[in-house]
Design an enzyme around this catalytic site. Structure first.
Site, mmCIF file in Angstrom:
data_model
loop_
_atom_site.group_PDB
_atom_site.id
_atom_site.type_symbol
_atom_site.label_atom_id
_atom_site.label_comp_id
_atom_site.label_asym_id
_atom_site.label_seq_id
_atom_site.Cartn_x
_atom_site.Cartn_y
_atom_site.Cartn_z
ATOM 1 N N GLN A 1 -7.690 0.014 3.725
ATOM 2 C CA GLN A 1 -8.864 -0.495 4.838
ATOM 3 C C GLN A 1 -9.968 -1.038 4.386
ATOM 4 O OE1 GLN A 1 -7.366 -1.550 7.737
ATOM 5 N NE2 GLN A 1 -5.532 -0.467 7.714
ATOM 6 N N THR B 1 11.171 -7.267 -11.933
ATOM 7 C CA THR B 1 10.523 -8.507 -12.359
ATOM 8 C C THR B 1 9.272 -8.537 -11.359
ATOM 9 O OG1 THR B 1 12.551 -9.509 -12.892
ATOM 10 C CG2 THR B 1 10.797 -10.994 -12.495
ATOM 11 N N CYS C 1 1.867 1.810 12.055
ATOM 12 C CA CYS C 1 3.067 2.600 11.470
ATOM 13 C C CYS C 1 3.596 3.421 12.370
ATOM 14 C CB CYS C 1 2.656 3.271 10.144
ATOM 15 S SG CYS C 1 2.144 2.095 9.034
ATOM 16 N N GLY D 1 0.866 -1.252 -0.035
ATOM 17 C CA GLY D 1 0.072 -0.066 -0.038
ATOM 18 C C GLY D 1 0.880 1.345 0.076
ATOM 19 N N THR D 2 1.800 1.251 0.838
ATOM 20 C CA THR D 2 2.599 2.215 0.658
ATOM 21 C C THR D 2 3.375 2.640 -0.579
ATOM 22 O OG1 THR D 2 3.327 1.986 2.943
ATOM 23 C CG2 THR D 2 4.822 3.488 1.768
#
Ligand code: PLP
Length: 397
Positions: free
Chosen positions: A187, A245, A334, A75-76
């Site tokens: 989320q 890749t 986080c 997600g980051t």
């Protein structure tokens, strides 16, 4: 240890275990079918086919075309690609597009990307304020969506307080002004509909480990009409938007887990919402000074209930709960480890002292009434124990 036997895991917004079906689906691509999807031989073609089929499955869930699904490391990275990629491309095409609009309660992956663009590339960043329940001020948003706006980014569902934004309403405002909108749906996956056509967004971030795929795989769904600069340069994979890749096995796991989560979504959302409401009532009724954060009723993510327990400290409550076999979180994962009050809670208007007392419970789809009954008992016991300790310590002085 298998957590299910030992503890009640109420930290699903931080991460979830990998689903057995996802492991089974990806296993062949870690072993016999290990080809590089860019290779021209049959092993490579087999891997490329698996990647294409995974994109197709994801595209069906999100109402996009397969080529609009870009695999990322999570997600980051998807948030970074959306913010930086779209903003830089937009400004290159039209130099007056120099302003980024983000909500004040975005995940750091969005907020820090915006701050990077300000520091290094000279963009202006407007943080849209939210009300006491975490909803973006739509009038303010409309006002800021002028000819300088390059991109609007407002998360679908907040990871700390569960506020579900009016994404279709915001995207309609952005569309009127020709501004692309990104939403962080990390989320939301598994709980809310993810069709980008209904949401009206041009970009949407997803993260596999929130819905039963492994950590380290995510996706940015990016409308083919929206131009973005790549962040990672190299061999030109994924139409040059994300070289490297591809992680075929994890892409297969991601598609498998997302398809399953989507097929279970409506039933899970209804069932868990009802359990969540019972849990919220129980905690508010039984714990003196408990205060719900986020929306009181409308537009709350089924899986999140977060509270402030005034007079305590969130991390201490967490330890007391873990002693009672309940695992949860004192803020976003986080931010864990830092004892700064949550920026999300401060944006709601909470004092730093109250924000330090926050505890978030986030429910996996498998949660039961029994789990939440036991968790509510544990919350009562934990907060009572802390109150008693504080009272005792004060009496001793
Ligand atoms: N966005 C939101 C709303 C999140 O909750 C998270 C993770 O907690 C992320 C982005 C980052 O996703 P990842 O852990 O895959 O990098």
């Amino acid at each position: 240890m298998t957590y299910r036997d030992e503890v009640i895991y109420l930290d699903a917004a931080a991460t979830s275990p990998v689903r057995r079906e996802a492991i089974e689906a990806m296993f062949p691509y870690l072993t016999g079918a290990f080809g590089n999807p860019s290779s021209q031989h049959s092993l490579g073609e087999q891997a490329a086919r698996a990647l294409d089929e995974s994109r197709q499955a994801i595209a069906e869930v999100v109402g996009a075309r397969p080529e609009e699904v870009i695999f990322t490391s999570g997600g980051t990275e998807a948030d970074n690609l959306a913010l930086k990629g779209i903003a830089l491309a937009r400004r290159a095409a039209d130099p007056q597009r120099n302003r980024l609009l983000v909500s004040a309660i975005e995940h750091p992956a969005v907020l820090e990307s915006a701050q990077y663009l300000r520091r290094v590339h000279g963009f202006e960043v407007v943080e849209l304020p939210v009300d006491a329940e975490g909803f973006v001020d739509e009038q303010r948003c409309a006002k800021e969506l002028g000819p300088a706006a390059a991109v609007l980014s407002v998360m679908y569902a907040n990871n700390e307080i569960g506020t579900v934004q009016n994404v279709p309403g915001l995207s309609a405002l952005a569309a009127q002004r020709g501004v692309p909108m990104h939403t962080d749906a990390v989320q939301a996956a598994g709980w809310l509909p993810l069709d980008i056509r209904e949401l009206g967004v041009q970009a949407m971030s997803l993260s596999g480990h929130k819905f039963g795929a492994p950590k380290g795989i995510g996706a940015l769904v990016l409308s083919s009409r929206t131009v973005a600069e790549p962040l990672i340069h190299g061999g030109g994979q994924q139409a040059g938007l994300r070289s490297g890749t591809e992680n075929v096995a994890f892409a297969v796991a991601f598609a498998t887990a997302l398809r399953l989560a989507e097929s279970e979504r409506v039933e899970a959302a209804a069932r868990v919402s009802a359990l969540r409401d019972g849990f919220i009532r129980s905690v508010l009724d039984r714990v003196p000074g408990a205060q719900l954060t986020g929306p009181s009723s409308r537009s709350r993510l089924p899986s999140v209930a977060s509270f402030c327990f005034s007079g305590t400290h969130g991390e201490t409550v967490l330890l007391e709960l873990e002693r009672r076999s309940v695992i949860c979180s004192s803020g976003s994962a986080c931010a864990a480890g830092s004892s700064e009050p949550s920026a999300v809670l401060l944006a709601l208007g909470l004092s730093p002292e109250l924000a330090q007392t926050a505890v978030r419970f986030s429910f996996p789809g498998s949660v039961t009434a029994q789990d939440l009954g036991a968790a509510a008992d544990a919350v009562v016991a934990a907060v009572t124990a802390l109150g008693r300790f504080r009272g005792g310590a004060a009496a001793d002085r």
